[in-house]
Enzyme design. Structure first.
Site, PDB file in Angstrom:
ATOM      1  CG  ASP A   1      52.923  14.191  40.560  1.00  0.00           C
ATOM      2  OD1 ASP A   1      53.667  13.243  40.895  1.00  0.00           O
ATOM      3  OD2 ASP A   1      52.050  14.091  39.700  1.00  0.00           O
TER       4      ASP A   1
ATOM      5  CG  ASP B   1      50.377   8.697  38.823  1.00  0.00           C
ATOM      6  OD1 ASP B   1      50.037   9.767  39.358  1.00  0.00           O
ATOM      7  OD2 ASP B   1      51.434   8.568  38.175  1.00  0.00           O
TER       8      ASP B   1
ATOM      9  CG  ASP C   1      57.119  10.537  42.435  1.00  0.00           C
ATOM     10  OD1 ASP C   1      57.305  11.449  41.616  1.00  0.00           O
ATOM     11  OD2 ASP C   1      57.727  10.463  43.516  1.00  0.00           O
TER      12      ASP C   1
ATOM     13  NE  ARG D   1      52.473  16.342  32.982  1.00  0.00           N
ATOM     14  CZ  ARG D   1      52.682  15.171  33.554  1.00  0.00           C
ATOM     15  NH1 ARG D   1      51.900  14.749  34.531  1.00  0.00           N
ATOM     16  NH2 ARG D   1      53.678  14.401  33.148  1.00  0.00           N
TER      17      ARG D   1
END
Length: 177
Positions: free
Chosen positions: A103, A107, A105, A23
C-alpha cells in the site's frame, strides 16, 4: 501456484513499503481469476489492522486487483449508489498464504455522485521520505494516478455500472447455492 477458483475464499494482506503488515481481510470470496487479475467480493468481512484493531465491512464490495496496474479498486455497493475506494499500491502477488500487495498511501475516493477526491497526499509525502520510496516508484505511482483517473472518467472496468451489477449478481448466485 494454483489459482483460486470461483467461490473459494482467500485472505488479502496489505503491507507497507518497509515490509510491515498493514491490514488483513479474511475470507474474501473469489469471483474470477485470470493470469493477471483477481475479482472478489467482501461482504461483512473481518478486517484486522496492524495495531490489532478489528472491524467488519458494512456493505458488499467488489474488489479488483491486477498484476500490471499499481492500484486496486473497491466498489462499495450502498443504498445511495456505488462508491469507490482506490488504493495506489503495487501489483499483487498471490501465494499459498494470501493475495499480497504494498500500500503506497495515496487513495482516490469516488463518491456515488461522481465526485473524486485524492486522499492522504501528506501521508504519502511523509512515508516517501521515511521509507525511502525510490524516484522510480514515485514516478510509477503518479502515472498510475493518471491512469486510474482516466478509468474513472471513462467508466472503464470496475467503474462501469454493468461491471458491478454482473459481479454482484454472480456473488449472490454463489452465496445462495
Amino acid at each position: 501456484m494454483k489459482l483460486p477458483k470461483e467461490g473459494d475464499f482467500i485472505t488479502i494482506q496489505s503491507y507497507k513499503h518497509d515490509g510491515r503488515l498493514h491490514r488483513t481481510w479474511r475470507d474474501t470470496m473469489v469471483l474470477k481469476t485470470t493470469e493477471n487479475a483477481v475479482i472478489g467480493v467482501n461482504d461483512h468481512t473481518l478486517v484486522t489492522e496492524a495495531d490489532g484493531r478489528r472491524w467488519v465491512t458494512r456493505e458488499p464490495a467488489i474488489v479488483y486487483f491486477h498484476k500490471k496496474y499499481w492500484f486496486n479498486i473497491i466498489a462499495m455497493i450502498r443504498d445511495n449508489g456505488i462508491s469507490y475506494y482506490c488504493n495506489l499500491a503495487s501489483p499483487y502477488v498471490l501465494d499459498q498464504e494470501a493475495l499480497k500487495y504494498i500500500d503506497y498511501d495515496l487513495d482516490v475516493k469516488v463518491f456515488a455522485d461522481g465526485e473524486k477526491k485524492l486522499l492522504d497526499v501528506d501521508e504519502y509525502e511523509i512515508h516517501k521520505k521515511e521509507m525511502h520510496y525510490s524516484p522510480d516508484i514515485d514516478y510509477i505511482l503518479k502515472e498510475h494516478v493518471k491512469i486510474l483517473v482516466d478509468w474513472i472518467n471513462n467508466g472503464k472496468g470496475p467503474f462501469s455500472q454493468s461491471y458491478v451489477n454482473i459481479w454482484y449478481k454472480r456473488y449472490l448466485e454463489l452465496r445462495n447455492r
